[in-house]
Design a protein around this motif. Structure first.
Motif, PDB file in Angstrom:
ATOM      1  N   VAL A   1      44.475  50.588  39.083  1.00 23.05           N
ATOM      2  CA  VAL A   1      44.743  49.153  38.901  1.00 23.05           C
ATOM      3  C   VAL A   1      43.414  48.437  38.694  1.00 23.05           C
ATOM      4  O   VAL A   1      42.446  48.732  39.402  1.00 23.05           O
ATOM      5  CB  VAL A   1      45.425  48.565  40.161  1.00 23.05           C
ATOM      6  CG1 VAL A   1      45.678  47.067  40.001  1.00 23.05           C
ATOM      7  CG2 VAL A   1      46.728  49.299  40.465  1.00 23.05           C
ATOM      8  N   PHE A   2      43.362  47.485  37.756  1.00 21.83           N
ATOM      9  CA  PHE A   2      42.121  46.722  37.533  1.00 21.83           C
ATOM     10  C   PHE A   2      42.397  45.223  37.480  1.00 21.83           C
ATOM     11  O   PHE A   2      43.412  44.799  36.931  1.00 21.83           O
ATOM     12  CB  PHE A   2      41.452  47.160  36.224  1.00 21.83           C
ATOM     13  CG  PHE A   2      40.937  48.571  36.305  1.00 21.83           C
ATOM     14  CD1 PHE A   2      39.719  48.852  36.900  1.00 21.83           C
ATOM     15  CD2 PHE A   2      41.709  49.614  35.811  1.00 21.83           C
ATOM     16  CE1 PHE A   2      39.262  50.159  37.001  1.00 21.83           C
ATOM     17  CE2 PHE A   2      41.267  50.918  35.907  1.00 21.83           C
ATOM     18  CZ  PHE A   2      40.044  51.193  36.508  1.00 21.83           C
ATOM     19  N   GLU A   3      41.454  44.484  38.066  1.00 22.23           N
ATOM     20  CA  GLU A   3      41.525  43.018  37.979  1.00 22.23           C
ATOM     21  C   GLU A   3      40.422  42.476  37.086  1.00 22.23           C
ATOM     22  O   GLU A   3      40.332  41.275  36.870  1.00 22.23           O
ATOM     23  CB  GLU A   3      41.411  42.413  39.380  1.00 22.23           C
ATOM     24  CG  GLU A   3      42.627  42.740  40.207  1.00 22.23           C
ATOM     25  CD  GLU A   3      42.612  42.114  41.588  1.00 22.23           C
ATOM     26  OE1 GLU A   3      41.744  41.257  41.845  1.00 22.23           O
ATOM     27  OE2 GLU A   3      43.475  42.509  42.386  1.00 22.23           O
ATOM     28  N   SER A   4      39.523  43.370  36.642  1.00 23.18           N
ATOM     29  CA  SER A   4      38.444  42.902  35.776  1.00 23.18           C
ATOM     30  C   SER A   4      38.393  43.765  34.523  1.00 23.18           C
ATOM     31  O   SER A   4      38.514  45.000  34.592  1.00 23.18           O
ATOM     32  CB  SER A   4      37.112  42.931  36.530  1.00 23.18           C
ATOM     33  OG  SER A   4      36.228  43.848  35.955  1.00 23.18           O
ATOM     34  N   ALA A   5      38.237  43.095  33.377  1.00 24.83           N
ATOM     35  CA  ALA A   5      38.223  43.800  32.093  1.00 24.83           C
ATOM     36  C   ALA A   5      37.044  44.763  32.031  1.00 24.83           C
ATOM     37  O   ALA A   5      37.187  45.896  31.562  1.00 24.83           O
ATOM     38  CB  ALA A   5      38.155  42.782  30.951  1.00 24.83           C
ATOM     39  N   SER A   6      35.873  44.347  32.529  1.00 20.52           N
ATOM     40  CA  SER A   6      34.710  45.227  32.384  1.00 20.52           C
ATOM     41  C   SER A   6      34.876  46.492  33.227  1.00 20.52           C
ATOM     42  O   SER A   6      34.532  47.588  32.792  1.00 20.52           O
ATOM     43  CB  SER A   6      33.420  44.481  32.730  1.00 20.52           C
ATOM     44  OG  SER A   6      33.509  44.015  34.057  1.00 20.52           O
ATOM     45  N   GLU A   7      35.449  46.346  34.410  1.00 19.77           N
ATOM     46  CA  GLU A   7      35.685  47.559  35.219  1.00 19.77           C
ATOM     47  C   GLU A   7      36.700  48.481  34.562  1.00 19.77           C
ATOM     48  O   GLU A   7      36.553  49.703  34.579  1.00 19.77           O
ATOM     49  CB  GLU A   7      36.160  47.178  36.625  1.00 19.77           C
ATOM     50  CG  GLU A   7      35.018  46.754  37.522  1.00 19.77           C
ATOM     51  CD  GLU A   7      35.500  46.276  38.888  1.00 19.77           C
ATOM     52  OE1 GLU A   7      36.533  46.769  39.358  1.00 19.77           O
ATOM     53  OE2 GLU A   7      34.815  45.395  39.443  1.00 19.77           O
TER      54      GLU A   7
END
Ligand code: AMP
Ligand code: GLY
Length: 438
Positions: free
Chosen positions: A131-137
């Protein structure tokens, strides 16, 4: 028809306006216990068998007022949006009977993050994911992946929130579209990145009252717009039931490894789930994996599954709502197969035009083929298109091949400007059959 009255006479409200809702209305109409059917907002086809009331499916207050005022005995919610918005919570608050899970239960569909974390917690087989909340991650993680991979927006996106990416560049593009450009709005605040699964897709819808779970016959949808499963994903271009490649061992695996642990997990989360639990599955060579859960009947799966149902649908739905499903000994099915071919407007699932005159629709329903409407209206005795998916043409017969023949011969009689449909519904099953015969 004898006039129906007596204590068992139900007034039913069906929420929604697509082919699935027409299938539900059509089936409920066959119940001896159903007295009146209302649809909100319904469509042209539904207006032939029910009274359509002009209240939108998302107008929860308006719907609960209507149900209260008209002493509706049961409201059946077709689409996911009102369930995700908490229509069942509002109906329960007003002591109105409603078929469909509450907002917490609907999260199984309305949040892919909730759903995947739920599956991980209760050991329900699914593709590995992050799961990601940041595009760069997310992009950083995508640099470590093998392709294809799958990017999913967390929230509802009208069936368009899943993107299969074949390279890192495509992954970056998809992540930017979802998380930076916000093409799905807040639904893209979080994303899932998951492994790509290969295999046959299968839809298993089950009824549950939160205690017992009763699977319906397995079916298969055709999500892509064009023949051979090419082109963009749609809401579904056709379905058939039962899915002939499914044997008892596979059904047992779905029951034991998917449905039962899901129900157990819901109970542990204190979610009183009452409605349809729809498992979208991939049958891989390493077993059954869940692609997604939906919290309502599939569309167009309902149009292929419900015509085969022999048990009274009202009886089943009221058992779910009243938590008496465990006393349902058996669900009975007609022998044979049903197939539904969707006729859509040219351009769907992209831009398309509406208001096209439809010819070839008969007022009389055939025994082996008939039409469930997805996007039509009737004006001065004429039919017009109102949506991307316009009609679901259903054929029924002793086997899939003949059910498809029935459906396609009716399709050929119906015309509207720009009508498109897939000519290969059921092909995977028919091809498997051919292989077996060799
Ligand atoms: P969903 O809305 O999650 O069912 O995804 C829509 C469609 O995307 C599915 O019906 C599959 O065709 C495809 N899909 C979703 N997840 C995967 C996956 N992990 N691997 C392969 N295809 C997938
Ligand atoms: N036919 C797929 C769905 O209803 O989500």
């Amino acid at each position: 028809m004898p006039k129906k009255n007596g204590p068992n006479q139900f007034k039913v409200l069906i929420v929604g306006s697509g082919g699935r809702e027409h299938a539900i209305a059509w089936k409920l109409k066959q119940s001896r216990k159903v007295n009146r059917i209302f649809c909100a907002p319904g469509n042209g086809g539904m207006s032939q068998i029910a009274r359509c009331v002009n209240i939108k499916a998302e107008n929860i207050r308006g719907l609960s007022d209507f149900a209260h005022r008209n002493r509706i005995n049961l409201t059946v919610v077709g689409p996911e949006q009102p369930l995700a918005m908490g229509i069942a919570d509002e109906f329960h608050r007003r002591k109105l009977k409603v078929f469909g899970p509450d907002r917490k239960g609907a999260q199984l569909e309305s949040s892919k993050v909730f759903s995947k974390q739920f599956m991980a917690k209760y050991h329900i087989p699914t593709a590995p994911f992050r799961v990601f909340e940041s595009a760069s991650e997310a992009i950083g993680f995508c640099k470590t992946l093998e392709y294809p991979a799958v990017i999913k927006a967390d929230g509802l996106a009208a069936g368009k929130g899943v993107i299969v990416v074949k390279s890192l560049e495509e992954a970056e593009h998809a992540i930017e579209k979802i998380m930076v450009d916000k093409i799905f709005g807040k639904s893209g605040d979080r994303i899932i990145v998951e492994s790509f699964l290969r295999g046959q897709e299968l839809s298993v819808m089950a009824l549950t009252d939160g205690k017992a779970i009763v699977p319906l016959l397995p079916s298969q949808d055709h999500k892509q717009a064009y023949e051979g499963d090419r082109g963009p994903n749609t809401g579904g271009m056709g379905a058939y039931c039962p899915a002939g490649f499914v044997d008892d061992a596979l059904l047992e695996e779905v029951h034991d490894h998917v449905l039962t642990p899901t129900l157990a997990g819901l109970r542990l989360e204190k979610i009183n789930y009452r409605g349809v639990l729809y498992a979208g599955l991939m049958i891989t060579n390493r077993g059954v994996k869940v692609l997604e859960f939906n919290c309502r009947f599939g569309d167009p799966e309902a149009q292929a599954v419900l015509p085969l149902l022999k048990t009274d649908l009202l009886e089943l739905l009221t058992r779910v709502v009243n938590r008496r499903l465990s006393s349902q000994k058996k669900v009975e099915w007609r022998e044979g197969s049903a197939a539904c071919v969707i006729m859509a407007s040219k351009g769907y699932p992209g831009k398309y035009r509406t208001g096209k005159k439809i010819s070839g629709l008969s007022d009389k329903e055939g025994r082996s083929s008939f039409v469930l409407h997805s996007g039509t209206r009737r004006e001065k005795g004429q039919w017009f298109t109102t949506g991307g998916r316009v009609l679901g043409v259903v054929g029924m017969a002793g086997d899939l091949k003949h059910a498809l023949n029935q459906a396609y011969s009716l399709v050929r009689r119906i015309r509207f400007d720009g009508a498109t449909f897939r000519r290969d519904i059921g092909y995977r099953c028919l091809e498997d059959g051919k292989k077996e015969q060799k």
